[in-house]
Scaffold this motif. Structure first.
Motif, PDB file in Angstrom:
ATOM      1  N   ASN A   1      -3.713  -0.890  -4.704  1.00  0.00           N
ATOM      2  CA  ASN A   1      -3.105  -1.045  -3.369  1.00  0.00           C
ATOM      3  C   ASN A   1      -2.992   0.304  -2.652  1.00  0.00           C
ATOM      4  O   ASN A   1      -1.953   0.642  -2.071  1.00  0.00           O
ATOM      5  CB  ASN A   1      -1.730  -1.704  -3.478  1.00  0.00           C
ATOM      6  N   SER A   2      -4.073   1.077  -2.763  1.00  0.00           N
ATOM      7  CA  SER A   2      -4.190   2.390  -2.103  1.00  0.00           C
ATOM      8  C   SER A   2      -3.266   3.450  -2.691  1.00  0.00           C
ATOM      9  O   SER A   2      -3.148   4.549  -2.147  1.00  0.00           O
ATOM     10  CB  SER A   2      -3.914   2.261  -0.590  1.00  0.00           C
ATOM     11  N   VAL A   3      -2.611   3.137  -3.801  1.00  0.00           N
ATOM     12  CA  VAL A   3      -1.691   4.091  -4.428  1.00  0.00           C
ATOM     13  C   VAL A   3      -2.276   4.553  -5.764  1.00  0.00           C
ATOM     14  O   VAL A   3      -2.596   3.722  -6.634  1.00  0.00           O
ATOM     15  CB  VAL A   3      -0.308   3.456  -4.666  1.00  0.00           C
ATOM     16  N   PRO A   4      -2.440   5.880  -5.994  1.00  0.00           N
ATOM     17  CA  PRO A   4      -2.934   6.374  -7.290  1.00  0.00           C
ATOM     18  C   PRO A   4      -1.850   6.267  -8.363  1.00  0.00           C
ATOM     19  O   PRO A   4      -0.680   6.581  -8.116  1.00  0.00           O
ATOM     20  CB  PRO A   4      -3.288   7.840  -7.005  1.00  0.00           C
ATOM     21  N   LEU A   5      -2.254   5.808  -9.546  1.00  0.00           N
ATOM     22  CA  LEU A   5      -1.310   5.640 -10.657  1.00  0.00           C
ATOM     23  C   LEU A   5      -1.967   6.139 -11.940  1.00  0.00           C
ATOM     24  O   LEU A   5      -3.188   6.075 -12.100  1.00  0.00           O
ATOM     25  CB  LEU A   5      -0.914   4.173 -10.828  1.00  0.00           C
TER      26      LEU A   5
END
Length: 458
Positions: free
Chosen positions: A202-206
Motif C-alpha cells: 500500500n505504497s508503504v515500505p516495510l
C-alpha cells in the motif's frame, strides 16, 4: 538437524507405534489356521511359512476385493520367488514369499512394504510434501521488473513473519533487487538462517525477517487467467500447510472466488490421495439431498472370520457453497483415484464440461494396515460407483473436448467458463486404459508381476 528436528522425529516414531498397535489390534485374532475361515496351509508348508506370511495371507483373504479371482491357496506362494527376481528390488530374503504373493494380485496398488521401507512411506501417506525455504512464490507472468508475491504458503516461515500476497519485494538484506540473478542469490539460504526482506505494501515500505524452516506445501493453488479463477488441486492430503488439510484449502479457495459466476477446477496430474479429503469436497458443488458417491468395501466379518461387502453412499446434508456456480474441469491421463472419484461424484449430478484427455481409470481404493513386523500392507479393498451405481474403473472419464496440449486445454476451459452454456455430453470411457489386470486373465496390457514402487526401493 537440531534439537527441534530430533524431537519431531521421536514424536513421529511414537505416532507410528501407536498407529501400529491400534491397527494391529483389530486383526489380532486373524491367525491363519483351519478355524479362522481362511484356507489352511497343508502340513508340508506350515514349517516354511512365517507368521508374517500367515498374517498377510489372512489380510488378503479378508480385504482384497478381487480375492475370489486372484488369491490362491497359500502353498503356491511359498518358496516360489527366486533370489534373482528379488535381488533387482533389494528385497530382504525373509520376505520373498510375501512379496511374491502380493505381486500375484491383480493390481499394482495392492502391495507389501517391508520394515526397511515402511517408515518412509508412512510419513508420506497422508501429508503433502515437506519443503525448505520461506514459502513464497513470485508472479512468474510479471514483465515490469517487479517482484510481487503471488503465493504465500499457509503456516510457512513467510506466512508466520507476516508477508502477504501482493507485497512487492524491493530489497533483500538491504540490497536492491534489479534482476533475477540478484533475487535468486539473495533468496538462497539454509535451515535456520534469517532473510531480511524489504517490501512495499500500500505504497508503504516495510521490513520483515523470515527464519527459514521446513514447512508443508499447500495442495491447492488459486490463480487467474483472463479474469477467470483457476483452482488447481495437486493432491488430497489430510496434513498440509493448512491444519485441516486439502478440503479446507479448497473451501478457502471457493470462498475467495464466491463473486465469480464461473470457475475452472484443474485436476491434471493429480494422482489422488486421502478419500476422506476428496469426498467432502464433492458436497461443495451439490444441493442438499444429492447423492455424492458410493463406495463398495470389502471387510472382515469378525464373527465368522470371512470376507463381507458393504456399500455406502454419501448424501449431501446441506447446500454446497458453490452449488449455483458454473464449473469447467481440466483432466488428463494422470488424473486418477480421488481425482476421478471427485469428478464422478460431481458430474453424475451436474453436467459440467471436462477438457483434456481420458483419465487414468482408477476406480478403486486401498486400505493401509501396519503388520506385526512393522511392515505396511496396502490392499485394494474399495470400489467406487457413482450415484447411478456405474463404474469407470479401467476405462476412465472421457473429456468433452479432447485436447492434450496443456495451454490449449486451459484456453478452451477459459472460453467455456466465459460462455457458461456448454452442457456435458461425454461419459465414462469405452476403451480399456490398460492400467490394470493380468494379460492372462483379461485383455489388458498391464503385466502380472508387481513390486513396490521404485521410489521406495534402495
Amino acid at each position: 538437524m537440531g534439537r527441534r528436528k530430533n524431537l519431531f522425529e521421536v514424536l513421529r516414531k511414537i505416532e507410528v507405534l501407536v498407529y501400529t498397535f491400534t491397527l494391529s489390534c483389530c486383526l489380532i485374532f486373524a491367525a491363519c489356521d483351519s478355524d479362522s475361515g481362511t484356507v489352511p496351509l497343508n502340513s508340508s508348508s506350515k514349517d516354511t511359512a512365517s507368521n508374517e506370511f500367515k498374517y498377510n495371507y489372512n489380510l488378503l483373504d479378508y480385504y482384497y476385493i478381487d480375492k475370489n479371482l486372484y488369491l490362491g491357496r497359500p502353498e503356491i506362494y511359498l518358496n516360489t520367488a527366486t533370489p534373482e527376481e528379488m535381488a533387482t528390488y533389494v528385497v530382504p530374503w525373509d520376505y520373498y514369499d510375501i512379496y511374491y504373493m502380493y505381486s500375484q494380485m491383480n493390481d499394482k496398488f495392492t502391495r507389501y512394504i517391508d520394515p526397511s521401507r515402511s517408515y518412509s512411506l508412512f510419513n508420506t501417506l497422508n501429508s503433502s510434501e515437506e519443503k525448505m525455504g520461506a514459502g513464497i512464490e513470485i508472479d512468474s507472468t510479471n514483465t515490469s521488473g517487479k517482484y510481487i508475491i503471488s503465493q504465500v504458503a499457509e503456516n510457512s516461515p513467510a506466512d508466520k513473519a507476516g508477508l502477504k500476497v501482493g507485497d512487492e519485494i524491493i530489497a533483500i538484506e538491504g540490497i536492491e533487487i534489479t534482476n533475477d540473478i540478484i533475487f535468486k542469490r539473495l533468496s538462497y539460504a539454509a535451515e535456520g538462517d534469517t532473510i531480511n526482506y524489504t517490501i512495499v505494501r500500500n505504497s508503504v515500505p516495510l521490513d520483515f525477517s523470515v527464519v527459514l524452516a521446513p514447512y508443508l506445501s499447500p495442495t491447492v493453488e488459486l490463480t487467474f487467467k483472463d479474469s477467470i479463477p483457476i483452482i488447481k488441486i495437486f493432491e488430497f492430503s489430510s496434513i498440509t500447510s493448512n491444519d485441516s488439510g486439502t478440503s479446507e484449502e479448497f473451501l478457502d479457495a471457493l470462498r475467495q472466488t464466491e463473486k465469480y459466476k464461473a470457475t475452472i477446477i484443474d485436476l491434471q496430474d493429480n494422482g489422488g490421495g486421502d478419500g476422506d479429503e476428496c469426498i467432502p469436497m464433492i458436497t461443495n458443488f451439490l444441493s442438499k439431498g444429492d447423492t455424492a458417491i458410493g463406495i463398495i468395501s470389502a471387510d472382515r466379518d469378525s464373527i465368522f472370520n470371512r470376507q463381507v461387502f458393504d456399500t455406502a453412499f454419501t448424501i449431501t446434508d446441506v447446500d454446497g457453497i458453490a452449488k449455483d456456480r458454473y464449473f469447467v474441469f481440466l483432466a488428463n491421463n494422470m488424473t486418477a483415484s480421488c481425482s476421478e472419484l471427485m469428478l464422478a461424484g460431481i458430474l453424475s449430478n451436474k453436467n459440467y464440461p471436462v477438457v483434456g484427455t481420458t483419465t487414468y481409470g482408477k476406480g478403486i481404493g486401498q486400505r493401509y494396515i501396519i503388520t506385526p513386523s512393522l511392515s505396511i500392507a496396502a490392499i485394494t479393498s474399495k470400489r467406487v460407483v457413482d450415484k447411478n451405481r456405474k463404474f469407470y474403473h479401467k476405462y476412465g472419464i472421457e473429456p468433452d473436448f479432447a485436447i492434450s496440449d496443456r495451454e490449449l486445454a486451459i484456453e478452451k476451459a477459459v472460453e467455456l467458463a466465459k460462455d457458461m452454456n456448454y452442457v456435458r455430453t461425454a461419459g465414462y470411457g469405452s476403451v480399456n486404459t490398460g492400467n490394470f489386470a493380468k494379460t492372462a486373465v483379461e485383455p489388458d496390457t498391464m503385466p502380472g508381476f508387481y513390486f513396490i514402487p521404485k521410489k521406495f526401493s534402495y
